[in-house]
Write a protein that holds these residues in place. Structure first.
Motif, short mmCIF file in Angstrom:
data_model
loop_
_atom_site.label_atom_id
_atom_site.label_comp_id
_atom_site.label_asym_id
_atom_site.label_seq_id
_atom_site.Cartn_x
_atom_site.Cartn_y
_atom_site.Cartn_z
N ARG A 74 0.85 -1.19 0.00
CA ARG A 74 0.00 0.00 0.00
C ARG A 74 0.89 1.23 0.00
NH1 ARG A 74 -5.17 0.52 3.91
NH2 ARG A 74 -6.00 -0.73 2.20
N TYR A 108 0.53 5.58 0.32
CA TYR A 108 -0.35 6.66 0.75
C TYR A 108 0.07 7.98 0.10
CZ TYR A 108 -1.91 3.58 4.49
OH TYR A 108 -2.46 2.54 5.20
N HIS A 113 -9.73 8.00 -1.39
CA HIS A 113 -9.76 8.87 -0.20
C HIS A 113 -10.18 8.01 0.99
CE1 HIS A 113 -10.61 12.08 2.54
NE2 HIS A 113 -10.54 13.03 1.62
N THR A 114 -9.40 8.04 2.04
CA THR A 114 -9.69 7.23 3.23
C THR A 114 -10.82 7.83 4.06
OG1 THR A 114 -8.15 8.45 4.64
CG2 THR A 114 -7.26 6.54 3.44
N GLU A 115 -11.23 9.06 3.72
CA GLU A 115 -12.20 9.83 4.51
C GLU A 115 -11.60 10.26 5.84
OE1 GLU A 115 -14.75 10.92 2.89
OE2 GLU A 115 -14.35 9.54 1.25
N GLN A 116 -10.29 10.05 6.00
CA GLN A 116 -9.59 10.51 7.19
C GLN A 116 -9.04 11.90 6.92
OE1 GLN A 116 -6.60 7.84 8.69
NE2 GLN A 116 -6.03 9.19 10.36
N CYS A 170 -5.95 15.66 4.06
CA CYS A 170 -6.71 14.46 3.76
C CYS A 170 -5.75 13.36 3.31
CB CYS A 170 -7.76 14.72 2.69
SG CYS A 170 -7.13 15.46 1.18
N TYR A 172 -5.09 9.72 1.22
CA TYR A 172 -5.47 8.80 0.15
C TYR A 172 -4.55 7.58 0.20
CZ TYR A 172 -8.36 12.24 -2.36
OH TYR A 172 -9.35 13.12 -2.73
N TYR A 173 -4.98 6.49 -0.44
CA TYR A 173 -4.13 5.31 -0.55
C TYR A 173 -4.43 4.57 -1.84
CZ TYR A 173 -8.00 2.14 0.42
OH TYR A 173 -9.17 1.43 0.33
N ASP A 204 -3.68 0.37 -3.21
CA ASP A 204 -3.13 -0.95 -2.91
C ASP A 204 -2.52 -1.57 -4.15
OD1 ASP A 204 -3.79 -1.01 -0.21
OD2 ASP A 204 -5.78 -1.83 -0.58
#
Length: 185
Positions: free
Chosen positions: A135, A137, A158-161, A178, A180-181, A183
């Motif tokens: 992964r 980021y 977007h991880t929504e984090q 914000c 993102y990632y 895989d």
């Protein structure tokens, strides 16, 4: 020793002395540094380039200098950076281990030509196929829509984090970031 990575239009490579002047000009440009807390002095820019170059020497990868194949011009950097699992950033993100981020910064005259996405795809390919990373980021200020569009073009999610970046002054317009990632496929 870092190998160079080629795309149809670009070369991602180790830094050269000739990159320092255009890199300093880029880092002093308010438009380029709009989503960073401040522009960099020439001394700070040179120190950053030196740090990046040493990390590439140590690890074999990093934020590679990017040059146009057609003209051999330095246009900025794109690449990978390992974030220490013990860092304030990792703690803020609730990451227990080291993790790999992808990032980019290009001189303004090279924006809107697909270079960031092209180079970043090559960097992701290196992360997944050479480093066997599972992964990768990316993070940016919430207001940085151009970088978020590049992340989305790369297939990042977007991880929504949303978080307060620990290295940005509290209350600063760029504090909220914000995450993102993507895989490995």
């Amino acid at each position: 020793m870092s190998k160079s990575i080629y795309t149809p239009r670009l070369k991602l490579r180790q830094w050269q002395m000739s990159d320092l002047k255009p890199f300093a000009q880029m880092n002093a440009a308010p438009e380029v540094m709009h989503y960073f807390p401040t522009v960099l002095t020439e001394s700070d820019s040179n120190a950053l380039a030196n740090k990046i170059q040493k990390l590439i020497d140590q690890k074999g990868y990093g934020f590679w200098a990017v040059e146009l194949l057609a003209t051999q011009e330095f246009i900025g950097f794109v690449g990978l950076n390992e974030i220490d699992g013990d860092s304030e950033l990792a703690k803020t993100l609730n990451m227990d281990n080291n993790f790999l981020e992808i990032g980019w910064r290009l001189a303004k005259k090279y924006w809107g030509k697909g270079y960031a996405s092209e180079a970043a795809k090559a960097a992701l390919d290196f992360a997944f196929n050479d480093l066997l990373t599972q992964r990768v980021y990316a993070f940016t200020a919430e207001v940085n829509q151009p970088s978020q569009r590049v992340m989305q073009r790369l297939g990042m999610v977007h991880t929504e984090q949303v978080f307060n970046h620990p290295n940005v002054e509290q209350g600063h317009a760029l504090e909220r970031h914000c995450l993102y990632y993507i895989d490995r496929f």
